[in-house]
Enzyme design. Structure first.
Site, PDB file in Angstrom:
ATOM      1  N   ARG A   1      -1.633  -9.673   8.956  1.00  0.00           N
ATOM      2  CA  ARG A   1      -1.592  -9.975   7.802  1.00  0.00           C
ATOM      3  C   ARG A   1      -2.747 -10.847   7.153  1.00  0.00           C
ATOM      4  O   ARG A   1      -3.476 -11.088   6.728  1.00  0.00           O
ATOM      5  CB  ARG A   1      -0.982  -9.080   6.186  1.00  0.00           C
TER       6      ARG A   1
ATOM      7  N   GLY B   1       0.921   3.021   4.126  1.00  0.00           N
ATOM      8  CA  GLY B   1       1.166   3.516   3.463  1.00  0.00           C
ATOM      9  C   GLY B   1      -0.308   4.005   3.374  1.00  0.00           C
ATOM     10  O   GLY B   1      -0.580   5.037   3.254  1.00  0.00           O
TER      11      GLY B   1
END
Ligand code: 3PG
Ligand code: MG
Length: 365
Positions: A37, A342
């Site tokens: 990330r 998510g």
């Protein structure tokens, strides 16, 4: 779906940019396990630096409860970022302030103060209507960073015009967490493969015994309706289960009492893999079993290998399946590994995210 991109910003030269990133990386004993990330935000950082902007990056890390907590300090991330992009200043964990999750306008004021522009490159957090995600675009010229724009392009495009056959693979523990996305995907895919703990509730709905395996009784009826939808849904036909004496065996069909399933069996893995290899498009979210334990990793590994080999366009929807692909060293074979678990599910389910809606309302949009 249109969101303003970096080129839609006023000239960033000499400007101060507030850059929302998702640096919520896994950390064990102060060490980062996977810096994907952080690396994924570098193209945006480079773009801004090359044009003479100064960058204040901000992120959440873990789930501290609105107050400073040294366990969730950004320090390990700051360390790694200083190796990759030493010019960037990284603010402290946004969730140390209750105003972040509460989307408090006073906290938004604090964030935007001293900044001329806002860039959101935090795809993984864009399903959260939190202050740093939805607040600044109402106040500053704003844009999606490269990572966010690419995620939207790939995941959005996947649903609009997939190469067929389009095969969805869903796994993970609980069917209740995935119901909305199952429903959304059934409208789009040609076949839906279901594995992981959630498969047992479907098997029970089909009238099979699942022994002591994970079962959400309250959702058996819903699963039965989904199975009756006329869509092609593939379920496991064999299971790797643990017996009463802790023995691990492959069980075909009904799972006896006292036995608990932890992975799809080899026959199932073969059938699932064959489906995936021939697909025009593959979207995978959720492991087939408890792959962190080597006794129950084979199903997820076989699927991961099939996805990596597949001729078609392959997308991993973040979270545990991304971790599995990394564990098996198969990242290079995948076309797109989403940085959002998510967020990717919510984008598939609803076709939009609060962070994207906010960007579309920015003054420069
Ligand atoms: C994630 O890791 O999924 C994102 O960073 C969002 O984190 P959250 O679920 O704690 O909001
Ligand atoms: Mg391919």
């Amino acid at each position: 779906m249109h969101v303003p991109e970096l080129e839609d910003l006023p000239d960033p030269s000499g400007r101060r940019v507030l850059l929302r990133v998702d640096f919520n990386v896994p950390i064990t004993d102060g060490k980062i396990d996977d810096d994907l990330r952080i690396r994924a935000a570098l193209p945006t950082i480079q773009w801004l630096l090359e044009r003479g902007a100064a960058i204040d990056a901000c992120s959440h890390l873990g789930r501290p409860k609105g107050q400073p907590d040294p366990r969730y300090s950004m320090e390990p991330v700051r360390q790694r970022l200083s190796e990759l992009a030493p010019e960037v200043n990284l603010l402290e964990n946004l969730r140390f302030d209750p105003g972040e999750e509460g989307n408090d306008p006073a906290f938004v004021d604090k964030l935007v103060e001293g900044h001329d522009l806002y860039v959101n490159d935090a795809f993984g957090a864009s399903h959260r209507a939190h202050a740093s995600v939805v607040g600044p675009p109402a106040r500053l010229p704003s844009a999606a960073g490269r990572l966010l724009a690419r995620e939207v392009e790939v995941l959005g495009g996947l649903l609009e015009k997939p190469e067929r056959p389009f095969v969805g693979i869903l796994g993970g523990a609980k069917v209740s967490d995935k119901l909305a996305v199952i429903q959304a995907l059934l409208d789009k895919v040609d076949a839906l493969i279901i594995g992981g703990g959630m498969a047992y509730t479907f098997l029970a709905a089909q009238g099979q015994s699942v022994g002591d395996s994970l079962l959400q009784r309250d959702f058996v009826d819903t699963c039965r309706e989904l199975l009756a939808s006329g869509k092609r849904i593939l379920l496991p036909t064999d299971t790797v289960a643990v017996g009463p004496d802790d023995q691990v065996e492959t069980v075909g069909g009904d799972i006896p009492d006292g036995w608990k399933g932890f992975d799809i069996g080899p026959e199932t893995a073969k059938v699932f893999a064959a489906e995936v290899v021939e697909a025009g498009t593959v979207l995978w979210n959720g492991p087939m079993g408890v792959f962190e334990d080597d006794r129950f990793a084979a199903g997820t590994r076989t699927l991961a290998e099939a996805v990596a080999e597949a001729k078609g366009f392959t997308v991993i929807g973040g979270g545990d399946s991304a971790a599995a692909v990394a564990k098996f060293g198969l990242e290079d074979g995948i076309d797109h590994i989403s940085t959002g678990g998510g967020a990717s599910l919510e984008l598939i389910e609803k076709g939009d995210l609060p962070g994207l809606e906010a960007l579309r309302k920015a003054p420069n949009a």
